[in-house]
Design an enzyme around this catalytic site. Structure first.
Site, mmCIF file in Angstrom:
data_model
loop_
_atom_site.group_PDB
_atom_site.id
_atom_site.type_symbol
_atom_site.label_atom_id
_atom_site.label_comp_id
_atom_site.label_asym_id
_atom_site.label_seq_id
_atom_site.Cartn_x
_atom_site.Cartn_y
_atom_site.Cartn_z
ATOM 1 C CG ASP A 108 -2.488 0.434 1.570
ATOM 2 O OD1 ASP A 108 -3.531 0.719 0.638
ATOM 3 O OD2 ASP A 108 -2.423 2.182 0.927
ATOM 4 C CB ALA A 109 0.149 5.071 -1.363
ATOM 5 N N PRO A 139 2.733 3.739 4.227
ATOM 6 C CG PRO A 139 4.448 4.710 5.036
ATOM 7 C CD PRO A 139 3.191 4.508 4.824
ATOM 8 C CG ASP A 140 2.441 4.815 9.915
ATOM 9 O OD1 ASP A 140 2.198 6.018 10.476
ATOM 10 O OD2 ASP A 140 3.730 4.460 9.402
ATOM 11 N NE ARG A 155 -13.905 4.148 -1.939
ATOM 12 C CZ ARG A 155 -13.749 4.259 -0.756
ATOM 13 N NH1 ARG A 155 -12.715 4.275 0.502
ATOM 14 N NH2 ARG A 155 -15.464 3.594 0.094
ATOM 15 N NE ARG A 208 -20.180 5.159 -12.637
ATOM 16 C CZ ARG A 208 -21.034 4.353 -13.350
ATOM 17 N NH1 ARG A 208 -20.469 3.205 -14.079
ATOM 18 N NH2 ARG A 208 -21.724 4.395 -12.433
ATOM 19 C CG ASP A 258 -21.616 -6.509 -11.349
ATOM 20 O OD1 ASP A 258 -21.282 -7.619 -10.607
ATOM 21 O OD2 ASP A 258 -22.124 -6.109 -11.409
ATOM 22 N NE ARG A 301 -23.595 -6.627 -3.664
ATOM 23 C CZ ARG A 301 -22.061 -6.011 -4.353
ATOM 24 N NH1 ARG A 301 -22.341 -5.200 -4.963
ATOM 25 N NH2 ARG A 301 -21.910 -5.324 -3.051
ATOM 26 C CG HIS A 313 -18.250 -4.233 -12.527
ATOM 27 N ND1 HIS A 313 -19.264 -5.636 -11.701
ATOM 28 C CD2 HIS A 313 -18.162 -3.191 -10.978
ATOM 29 C CE1 HIS A 313 -19.114 -4.550 -9.960
ATOM 30 N NE2 HIS A 313 -18.036 -3.380 -9.703
ATOM 31 C CB THR A 339 -18.621 -3.058 -1.364
ATOM 32 O OG1 THR A 339 -17.796 -2.758 -2.078
ATOM 33 C CG2 THR A 339 -20.168 -2.630 -1.166
HETATM 34 N N1 NAD Z 1 -14.706 -4.437 -8.941
HETATM 35 C C1 NAD Z 1 -15.936 -4.622 -8.312
HETATM 36 O O1 NAD Z 1 -17.346 -5.283 -8.200
HETATM 37 C C2 NAD Z 1 -15.587 -4.149 -6.998
HETATM 38 C C3 NAD Z 1 -16.595 -4.126 -5.627
HETATM 39 C C4 NAD Z 1 -15.814 -3.680 -4.710
HETATM 40 C C5 NAD Z 1 -15.247 -2.314 -4.442
HETATM 41 N N2 NAD Z 1 -14.399 -1.921 -5.685
HETATM 42 C C6 NAD Z 1 -12.917 -0.896 -6.068
HETATM 43 O O2 NAD Z 1 -12.120 -1.872 -5.027
HETATM 44 C C7 NAD Z 1 -11.268 -0.727 -5.150
HETATM 45 C C8 NAD Z 1 -10.368 -0.640 -3.391
HETATM 46 O O3 NAD Z 1 -12.038 -0.560 -2.573
HETATM 47 P P1 NAD Z 1 -11.352 -0.053 -1.268
HETATM 48 O O4 NAD Z 1 -12.931 0.477 -1.106
HETATM 49 O O5 NAD Z 1 -10.344 -1.155 -0.718
HETATM 50 O O6 NAD Z 1 -11.191 1.634 -1.558
HETATM 51 P P2 NAD Z 1 -9.520 1.757 0.170
HETATM 52 O O7 NAD Z 1 -10.073 3.401 -0.557
HETATM 53 O O8 NAD Z 1 -10.160 1.485 1.220
HETATM 54 O O9 NAD Z 1 -8.825 1.315 -0.488
HETATM 55 C C9 NAD Z 1 -7.623 1.347 -1.835
HETATM 56 C C10 NAD Z 1 -6.296 1.178 -1.217
HETATM 57 O O10 NAD Z 1 -5.725 1.645 -1.799
HETATM 58 C C11 NAD Z 1 -4.210 2.418 -1.393
HETATM 59 N N3 NAD Z 1 -3.761 3.264 -2.207
HETATM 60 C C12 NAD Z 1 -3.525 4.633 -3.407
HETATM 61 N N4 NAD Z 1 -2.869 3.854 -3.830
HETATM 62 C C13 NAD Z 1 -2.005 4.320 -4.049
HETATM 63 C C14 NAD Z 1 -1.136 2.659 -4.762
HETATM 64 N N5 NAD Z 1 -0.096 4.075 -5.878
HETATM 65 N N6 NAD Z 1 0.501 1.961 -4.567
HETATM 66 C C15 NAD Z 1 -0.774 1.193 -4.035
HETATM 67 N N7 NAD Z 1 -1.629 1.025 -2.996
HETATM 68 C C16 NAD Z 1 -2.419 2.800 -3.106
HETATM 69 C C17 NAD Z 1 -5.154 2.969 -0.600
HETATM 70 O O11 NAD Z 1 -3.826 3.531 0.345
HETATM 71 C C18 NAD Z 1 -6.130 2.644 0.313
HETATM 72 O O12 NAD Z 1 -5.469 2.128 1.180
HETATM 73 C C19 NAD Z 1 -12.004 0.837 -4.982
HETATM 74 O O13 NAD Z 1 -11.369 1.343 -6.785
HETATM 75 C C20 NAD Z 1 -12.968 -0.365 -5.755
HETATM 76 O O14 NAD Z 1 -13.980 0.984 -6.428
HETATM 77 C C21 NAD Z 1 -14.416 -2.888 -6.677
HETATM 78 O O1 D0V Z 2 -20.044 -3.267 -4.094
HETATM 79 C C1 D0V Z 2 -20.136 -1.757 -5.272
HETATM 80 N N1 D0V Z 2 -19.516 -0.805 -4.041
HETATM 81 C C2 D0V Z 2 -18.564 -0.142 -5.245
HETATM 82 C C3 D0V Z 2 -17.568 0.786 -4.186
HETATM 83 C C4 D0V Z 2 -17.190 0.705 -3.113
HETATM 84 C C5 D0V Z 2 -16.472 1.216 -2.356
HETATM 85 S S1 D0V Z 2 -17.218 2.913 -2.766
HETATM 86 C C6 D0V Z 2 -17.936 2.360 -3.931
HETATM 87 C C7 D0V Z 2 -19.604 0.830 -5.813
HETATM 88 C C8 D0V Z 2 -21.099 0.989 -5.448
HETATM 89 C C9 D0V Z 2 -22.164 1.093 -5.953
HETATM 90 C C10 D0V Z 2 -22.046 2.602 -6.644
HETATM 91 C C11 D0V Z 2 -21.046 1.792 -7.477
HETATM 92 N N2 D0V Z 2 -20.347 2.710 -9.029
HETATM 93 C C12 D0V Z 2 -18.812 3.390 -9.275
HETATM 94 C C13 D0V Z 2 -18.503 2.566 -10.506
HETATM 95 C C14 D0V Z 2 -18.123 2.762 -11.309
HETATM 96 C C15 D0V Z 2 -16.221 3.444 -10.262
HETATM 97 F F1 D0V Z 2 -15.393 3.464 -11.017
HETATM 98 C C16 D0V Z 2 -16.040 3.462 -9.086
HETATM 99 C C17 D0V Z 2 -17.715 3.128 -8.254
HETATM 100 N N3 D0V Z 2 -19.752 1.445 -6.828
HETATM 101 C C18 D0V Z 2 -17.952 0.034 -6.093
HETATM 102 C C19 D0V Z 2 -18.394 -1.274 -7.145
HETATM 103 O O2 D0V Z 2 -18.186 -1.298 -7.801
HETATM 104 C C20 D0V Z 2 -19.000 -2.775 -6.269
HETATM 105 S S2 D0V Z 2 -19.762 -3.525 -7.475
HETATM 106 C C21 D0V Z 2 -21.526 -2.609 -7.897
HETATM 107 C C22 D0V Z 2 -21.604 -1.373 -8.143
HETATM 108 C C23 D0V Z 2 -22.799 -1.349 -8.853
HETATM 109 C C24 D0V Z 2 -23.985 -1.367 -9.450
HETATM 110 C C25 D0V Z 2 -23.290 -2.343 -9.213
HETATM 111 C C26 D0V Z 2 -22.644 -3.525 -8.819
HETATM 112 CL CL1 D0V Z 2 -22.448 -4.956 -8.432
#
Ligand code: NAD
Ligand code: D0V
Length: 337
Positions: free
Chosen positions: A51-52, A54-55, A98, A105, A165, A168, A192, A251
């Site tokens: 992660d970025a 350290p703590d 975030r 987007r 997706d 769920r 997605h 989530t």
């Molecule tokens: N694909 C999916 O279905 C899905 C579902 C949920 C969340 N997400 C995505 O997952 C990602 C993370 O969500 P989260 O809730 O854990 O966010 P978060 O902010 O809690 O965690 C992100 C972490 O990335 C770290 N980070 C940032 N820049 C960095 C770098 N250059 N090198 C290393 N680490 C770095 C941050 O310090 C932070 O700890 C988001 O993009 C979110 O949208 C995707």
């Molecule tokens: O469960 C989630 N949580 C997130 C989330 C987690 C931390 S902050 C937001 C979520 C929840 C709701 C909307 C949304 N929109 C979004 C779209 C594109 C992006 F680049 C970032 C976020 N993202 C990230 C994400 O992809 C999911 S799955 C999800 C999202 C929207 C519709 C259907 C599904 Cl199954």
């Protein structure tokens, strides 16, 4: 002196036994949910966290190490230096900026592309034979970016895509049908998130197709009801994501378990079928020059994507996929890689 005496001159551990190493980049909500599930399910001999911050990183590493008495023996490492990820079998990327309120987007994408430029090249350099699994959003475009930045063959670059997706979707169908979600087979495909496509014909429970089972053909009212029920469930997949965000701000658990299930299928060479984001050019009418990543049900194993399911899509389902491909392609043209 050793606390325990060997019963005889035991042979040294076999040098050829392959130790499995997983690296997780991003020690946030998603990354730590994935890390915790990897440990609980004994999916790796070594787990490296990057992660970025350290703590945060050291705190999460120590907190997980302190659970050792309750977990299978796993070496847990953490560093802001990507050298800690060296020789990984699987690198999971959850790092990302975030989405801030009001941000488009495209703006978010630009910020995350900048992060991926810092993350993917060192990951690929330290683990040239690894599988890359992208979770960060927007996951389909960022998986394409990871593919381009890594230089890996497309079979080794995968996005979690519509895996969450679909999980769920399976939960909501199981809840409605009062069956176990593990006995529900149902896929959402394509992009997605908000635009994912429910493959109605893929839904089956214990091998019994659902479409038409909720209603008999000669009962038009029941058929309409069935379609209304399924559409309500499909909409609830999206709404439930927004509800979780509204209630807890992020989530973690569902995405953690869904990514761990992908890790198991990949590293234990299970050849199981999962909906994951893969290079979709050439499939289902998507032009071969459209280098976009979209989710399709695919067999995955130790070499990544093995085969893609040959689905019988309706014209509407195929059109949705092609529309998503064009949307992603146009978005990708706006990025300077
Ligand atoms: N694909 C999916 O279905 C899905 C579902 C949920 C969340 N997400 C995505 O997952 C990602 C993370 O969500 P989260 O809730 O854990 O966010 P978060 O902010 O809690 O965690 C992100 C972490 O990335 C770290 N980070 C940032 N820049 C960095 C770098 N250059 N090198 C290393 N680490 C770095 C941050 O310090 C932070 O700890 C988001 O993009 C979110 O949208 C995707
Ligand atoms: O469960 C989630 N949580 C997130 C989330 C987690 C931390 S902050 C937001 C979520 C929840 C709701 C909307 C949304 N929109 C979004 C779209 C594109 C992006 F680049 C970032 C976020 N993202 C990230 C994400 O992809 C999911 S799955 C999800 C999202 C929207 C519709 C259907 C599904 Cl199954």
């Amino acid at each position: 002196r050793s606390l325990f005496r060997p019963i005889h001159h035991a042979a040294p551990p076999s040098p050829t036994k392959r130790r499995t190493k997983i690296s997780v980049v991003g020690a946030g909500n998603v990354g730590m949910a994935i890390a915790q599930t990897i440990l609980t399910q004994d999916l790796a001999d070594e787990l490296a966290l990057v992660d970025a911050k350290p703590d945060l990183l050291r705190g999460e590493m120590l907190d997980l190490q302190h659970a050792a008495a309750f977990l299978p023996r796993t070496r847990i490492l953490a560093s802001t230096d990507y050298a800690v990820t060296a020789d990984s079998d699987l690198c999971i990327v959850t790092a990302g900026a975030r989405q801030v309120p009001g941000e488009t987007r495209l703006d978010l994408l630009h910020r995350n592309v900048a992060l991926f430029r810092l993350i993917v090249p060192p990951l690929a350099r330290h683990s040239p034979a690894a599988l890359l699994l992208v979770v960060s959003n927007p996951v389909d475009v960022l998986t394409y970016i990871a593919w381009k930045l890594s230089g890996f063959p497309p079979n080794r670059v995968i996005g979690s895509g519509t895996n969450l997706d679909s999980s769920r979707f399976r939960f909501l169908l199981a809840d409605h049908l009062e069956v176990n979600a593990q006995d529900v087979q149902a896929y959402m495909v394509g992009e997605h998130g908000d635009s994912s496509v429910a493959l109605w014909s893929s839904i089956s429970v214990g091998g019994v197709p659902v479409l038409g089972q909720l209603a008999s053909d000669d009962n038009k009212a029941a058929v309409v009801m069935e379609q209304e029920v399924l559409e309500r469930i499909r909409k609830a997949v999206v709404d439930s994501a927004y509800e979780v965000i509204r209630l807890k701000g992020y989530t973690s658990w569902a995405i953690g378990y869904s990514v761990a299930s992908l890790a198991r299928s990949l590293l234990r060479d299970q050849h199981r079928i999962h909906p994951v984001s893969l290079l979709a050019a050439g499939f289902y009418g998507i032009p071969r020059d459209r280098q976009v990543f979209l989710s399709l049900p695919a067999q995955i194993g130790r070499s990544g994507i093995l085969t893609v399911a040959n689905l019988h899509l309706t014209d509407e389902e195929a059109a949705c996929l092609q529309r998503s491909a064009e949307t992603l392609w146009e978005l990708q043209q706006k990025l300077e890689l």
